[in-house]
Design an enzyme around this catalytic site. Structure first.
Site, short mmCIF file in Angstrom:
data_model
loop_
_atom_site.label_atom_id
_atom_site.label_comp_id
_atom_site.label_asym_id
_atom_site.label_seq_id
_atom_site.Cartn_x
_atom_site.Cartn_y
_atom_site.Cartn_z
N GLU A 1 -2.10 6.17 -0.59
CA GLU A 1 -3.54 6.19 -0.26
C GLU A 1 -3.77 7.51 0.48
OE1 GLU A 1 -4.72 3.20 2.59
OE2 GLU A 1 -6.87 3.52 2.25
N ASP B 1 -11.22 -3.52 -1.51
CA ASP B 1 -10.49 -3.20 -0.28
C ASP B 1 -11.09 -3.88 0.96
OD1 ASP B 1 -8.34 -2.10 1.05
OD2 ASP B 1 -9.07 -0.03 1.04
N HIS C 1 0.86 -1.18 0.00
CA HIS C 1 0.00 0.00 0.00
C HIS C 1 0.90 1.24 0.00
CE1 HIS C 1 -3.09 -2.79 1.20
NE2 HIS C 1 -3.99 -1.86 1.47
N1 ADE Z 1 -6.12 -2.56 5.93
C1 ADE Z 1 -7.38 -2.80 5.53
N2 ADE Z 1 -7.77 -1.84 4.68
C2 ADE Z 1 -6.73 -0.98 4.52
C3 ADE Z 1 -6.50 0.20 3.77
N3 ADE Z 1 -7.44 0.74 2.99
N4 ADE Z 1 -5.31 0.81 3.88
C4 ADE Z 1 -4.38 0.31 4.68
N5 ADE Z 1 -4.53 -0.79 5.39
C5 ADE Z 1 -5.70 -1.45 5.32
ZN ZN Z 2 -6.09 -2.06 1.34
#
Ligand code: ADE
Ligand code: ZN
Length: 350
Positions: free
Chosen positions: A212, A290, A209
């Site tokens: 975000e 997600d 990730h």
């Molecule tokens: N764990 C579950 N969903 C997540 C997200 N959107 N960003 C980071 N960690 C996560």
């Molecule tokens: Zn995620």
């Protein structure tokens, strides 16, 4: 890069909603603990003797209003307390796979973590064996394939990530890849450079990730320091022209999650989402759910709501579905088979 089949241009706009449902897809960004619906959570709480801090399924669902990633992670973590046995992990995964099948998902790469559960006194083995048994049963039960990606929790230490990797090694064959999830800001990819290097030596596929809530710099370091093959989310890449160029040139997939971005207030409305801009710039974006139990929709719902909010066309739908197979870690034979199915469905709509 692929050539867009000519029949895609002949699909009438009014058929798009049906096409989004019927087109074959892969899902590459879905945290299995985020698929635990309130009904199943209550059933597991009852069978495991766990008290939930909500009087009803409805009250729990009404609590799913978030200000940011952290406010969600706190609620999400509380929900994982009902998971106790290998069968719980099997049942949770089977429930997700049934939903994915209804959305024409042919292949899914499922995120999970062990740190949440070992923190509650479970063994990594219980978690991995339950999830893996559901993945093994997926072709016969749901007509699809499924594999597992173990995420380290980035708010915990590097030493704890190494420990999670160690605990998973006896079950190495049940895990396809390693990812990085949880609270992003303040926990840059560099913190996990050494454990990702070790995972790479061990032959795991790598994702993380990044971008975000965190800045484009985290996407750069996920690529250059962790050497990941896909970026999960990555929507903030749009702020950095040089990074956009890098993503396009190296065909780095982004696993974008529109309803998640809406519910966690990364964007104010889906009309402001950058998905179309990313695609039009040539970035290999995909659509994913997600944490579908918390964010108001599984995979097709993510497509439907995003297409309803943005002026996207059948060509965008084709790109997203095609990218989902091209960005997946399946073998070339399976990928070609899925793309052939995708083409056949699009041709039938033309
Ligand atoms: N764990 C579950 N969903 C997540 C997200 N959107 N960003 C980071 N960690 C996560
Ligand atoms: Zn995620």
């Amino acid at each position: 890069m692929y050539t867009l089949p000519s029949f895609v241009h002949h699909i009438p706009a009014q058929r798009l909603p049906d096409l989004l449902q019927r087109m074959p897809k892969a899902e590459l960004h879905m945290h299995i603990e985020g698929s635990l619906e309130p009904e199943l959570m209550f059933a597991m709480a009852a069978r495991n003797g766990v008290a939930l801090p909500y009087p009803s399924v409805q009250a729990l669902r009404e609590a799913y209003v978030f200000d940011n990633l952290q406010s969600f992670l706190d609620v999400y973590h509380a929900g994982t307390l009902v998971l106790k046995t290998e069968q719980d992990f099997y049942d949770m995964t089977s429930a997700y796979l049934a939903r994915a099948q209804a959305d024409q998902v042919l292949h899914t790469e499922i995120f999970f973590d062990t740190q949440t559960h070992t923190g509650h006194g479970l063994s990594a083995e219980v978690v991995i064996n339950g999830l893996h048994r559901a993945c093994i049963d997926a072709p016969a039960r749901f007509g699809m394939t499924a594999s597992l990606i173990l995420c380290f929790l980035r708010h915990l230490s590097e030493a704890e990530a190494f420990e999670s990797l160690e605990q998973a090694l006896p079950l190495r064959d049940k895990i396809l890849g390693i990812g990085l999830a949880s609270s992003e800001v303040g926990h840059p990819p560099e913190k996990f450079a050494r454990v990702f290097a070790r995972a790479r030596e061990l032959g795991f596929r790598l994702v993380a990730h990044a971008g975000e809530e965190g800045p484009p710099a985290y996407i750069w370091s996920a690529l250059d320091v962790l050497k990941v093959e896909r970026i999960d989310h990555g929507v903030r890449a749009i702020e950095d022209a040089a990074l956009m160029q890098r993503l396009v040139q190296d065909r780095v997939p982004l696993t974008v999650c529109p309803l998640s971005n809406l519910k966690l207030r990364v964007v104010d409305t889906l009309a402001q989402h950058h998905l179309q801009r990313l695609l039009d710039a040539g970035v290999m974006a995909t659509v994913n759910s997600d944490d579908p139990a918390y964010f108001g929709g599984y995979l097709t719902e993510n497509f439907s709501q995003t297409f309803a909010a943005l002026p996207m066309t059948a060509a965008h739908a084709y790109a997203l579905a095609r990218n989902s197979f091209d960005a997946s870690f399946i073998d070339e034979g399976a990928r070609r088979g899925h793309v052939a199915q995708l083409d056949a469905v699009f041709e039938s709509f033309a």
